[in-house]
Design a protein around this motif. Structure first.
Motif, mmCIF file in Angstrom:
data_model
loop_
_atom_site.group_PDB
_atom_site.id
_atom_site.type_symbol
_atom_site.label_atom_id
_atom_site.label_comp_id
_atom_site.label_asym_id
_atom_site.label_seq_id
_atom_site.Cartn_x
_atom_site.Cartn_y
_atom_site.Cartn_z
ATOM 1 N N ASN A 111 -3.036 7.072 0.239
ATOM 2 C CA ASN A 111 -3.347 6.090 -0.805
ATOM 3 C C ASN A 111 -4.211 6.733 -1.899
ATOM 4 O OD1 ASN A 111 -2.037 3.997 0.531
ATOM 5 N ND2 ASN A 111 -3.636 2.525 0.029
ATOM 6 N N LYS A 204 -0.390 -4.410 17.545
ATOM 7 C CA LYS A 204 -0.157 -3.944 16.175
ATOM 8 C C LYS A 204 0.570 -2.592 16.161
ATOM 9 C CE LYS A 204 -2.767 -3.099 11.937
ATOM 10 N NZ LYS A 204 -3.885 -3.589 11.139
ATOM 11 N N LEU A 209 -2.027 -1.344 3.517
ATOM 12 C CA LEU A 209 -3.221 -1.405 2.672
ATOM 13 C C LEU A 209 -2.772 -1.316 1.219
ATOM 14 C CD1 LEU A 209 -6.318 -1.313 2.257
ATOM 15 C CD2 LEU A 209 -6.145 1.181 2.372
ATOM 16 N N VAL A 226 1.344 2.349 3.796
ATOM 17 C CA VAL A 226 1.916 1.867 5.051
ATOM 18 C C VAL A 226 1.649 2.875 6.169
ATOM 19 C CG1 VAL A 226 4.090 1.352 6.244
ATOM 20 C CG2 VAL A 226 3.745 0.600 3.890
ATOM 21 N N GLY A 227 1.102 2.387 7.254
ATOM 22 C CA GLY A 227 0.931 3.230 8.440
ATOM 23 C C GLY A 227 1.755 2.625 9.557
HETATM 24 C C1 BTN Z 1 -4.559 -1.823 8.082
HETATM 25 O O1 BTN Z 1 -3.832 -2.449 8.853
HETATM 26 O O2 BTN Z 1 -5.781 -1.833 8.218
HETATM 27 C C2 BTN Z 1 -3.935 -1.039 6.970
HETATM 28 C C3 BTN Z 1 -3.555 0.345 7.397
HETATM 29 C C4 BTN Z 1 -2.902 1.159 6.303
HETATM 30 C C5 BTN Z 1 -2.725 2.608 6.703
HETATM 31 C C6 BTN Z 1 -1.923 3.393 5.720
HETATM 32 S S1 BTN Z 1 -1.492 4.984 6.326
HETATM 33 C C7 BTN Z 1 -0.889 5.436 4.760
HETATM 34 C C8 BTN Z 1 -1.829 4.852 3.748
HETATM 35 N N1 BTN Z 1 -2.920 5.768 3.483
HETATM 36 C C9 BTN Z 1 -4.081 5.302 3.908
HETATM 37 O O3 BTN Z 1 -5.181 5.889 3.826
HETATM 38 N N2 BTN Z 1 -3.916 4.085 4.451
HETATM 39 C C10 BTN Z 1 -2.541 3.646 4.367
#
Ligand code: BTN
Length: 342
Positions: A111, A204, A209, A226-227
């Motif tokens: 991100n 989960k 995010l 997206v993770g």
């Molecule tokens: C959550 O459920 O808390 C959101 C998680 C989001 C993770 C993804 S991984 C790719 C992108 N880069 C990050 O630093 N975060 C999101």
């Protein structure tokens, strides 16, 4: 003084060899397990055999399974399951999402990197991926566990011409695109915990995010991160996540091909995003309700300093959660939900 011998061909630089390797790959992967003859390769690539062999060795270095035989030619067997530009773009069916790709082995957060690309003028739909994140970010200041080679960590840069208040719906729409992608692997087990956690069997498996750069009236850009937990074994999760998190591998008891899943998701994402720009979530509300893990449940919702309770009765077309509180109904755009009772 003797003249130095003339080389029969120009020396090939590392970059040229990498480009040649990519062109060679495009030819040989069309006929998996069948050798492509040297003569044909020489004709198509317009270089001699020894250089083609060097390019094939580059592919082997990149973890492609290739065989090189003097008698028959070069055979493609399989591609590595790595989130690389070459693999992700191979047979990617989107029109603009992921057409610009930047794939990293390691970064702090895709991100953050996507925001840097955005500030530098990167195009709408640019996708950043990483094999590993050293400081993956989750919602509400949490971190996102991002070990190497097991998950999909990607960020999509968007430049929608919509008002900032429509941005939260994009997170909900992304959750729907993820749910649809996962549904084909674990039919009937996927749910969405509003606004944007995706669960399998109540645990989960993916998080979203969304980060926004906007002024009062317009979005400058938006990053959808997206993770997705794909090949994490149970032991891969830190203890504090073991009961709440899962991965596709944990559910299906086999490893999955991350590149295929990432491509499928990007296609679902693009379709849903274009639909969202046209219709908000009005055409998918029924589907959202059917995926919801919260519908009908009594919940507590915290947004900032604000705490409220009620029963979840619906989701509106902008992605808000609709809560029944006694005789009144309220719509809420964002927050952290805890289920009080079913
Ligand atoms: C959550 O459920 O808390 C959101 C998680 C989001 C993770 C993804 S991984 C790719 C992108 N880069 C990050 O630093 N975060 C999101």
């Amino acid at each position: 003084m003797t003249a130095s011998p003339t080389l029969p061909f120009e020396p090939v630089s590392a970059t040229d060899l990498s480009l040649l390797a990519e062109r060679l790959l495009a030819i040989v992967r069309k006929t998996p397990s069948k050798p492509v003859e040297w003569n044909l390769l020489e004709k198509k690539l317009k270089v001699e055999r020894a250089i083609i062999r060097d390019a094939a060795l580059v592919l082997a270095d990149w973890d492609y399974r290739i065989s090189i035989r003097i008698s028959t030619g070069i055979t493609f067997h399989s591609a590595p399951d790595l989130l690389t530009e070459i693999e992700l773009s191979h047979e990617l069916k989107t029109t603009f999402v992921g057409r610009q790709l930047h794939c990293y082995r390691l970064t702090r957060s895709t991100n953050d990197l996507a925001a840097e690309f955005a500030e530098g003028g990167a195009a709408d739909g640019t996708v950043i991926t990483a094999e590993e994140q050293s400081a993956g970010k989750g919602r509400l200041g949490r971190s996102w566990y991002s070990p190497a080679g097991t998950g999909i960590y990607l960020s999509i840069l968007l430049r929608p011409a919509i008002k900032p208040e429509r941005a939260p719906g994009i997170s909900v729409m992304t959750a729907l695109a993820l749910a649809r992608t996962l549904e084909s692997y674990t039919p009937g087990d996927v749910t969405i915990k509003w606004p944007n956690d995706v669960l399998i069997g109540g645990r989960k498996v993916a998080g979203i995010l969304t980060e926004l750069s906007a002024d009062r009236n317009a979005i400058n850009y938006l990053i959808v991160g997206v993770g997705l937990n794909v090949n994490h074994g149970v032991g891969n999760f830190p203890t504090e996540l073991r009961s709440s998190a899962t991965s596709l591998r944990r559910v299906l008891k086999r490893k999955l091909h991350r590149v295929t899943i990432a491509r499928q998701f990007l296609l679902q994402f693009e379709r849903e995003y274009l639909r969202y720009l046209q219709h908000d979530l009005s055409t998918v509300r029924k589907e959202l309700r059917s995926y919801s893990s919260l519908l009908g449940k009594e919940i507590t919702l915290i947004s900032g300093e604000h705490r409220q309770q009620g029963r979840v009765v619906d989701f509106d077309s902008s992605g808000c959660l609709v809560l029944q509180q006694g005789t009144r109904r309220v719509s809420i755009a964002a927050g952290e939900v805890t289920v009080v009772k079913s």
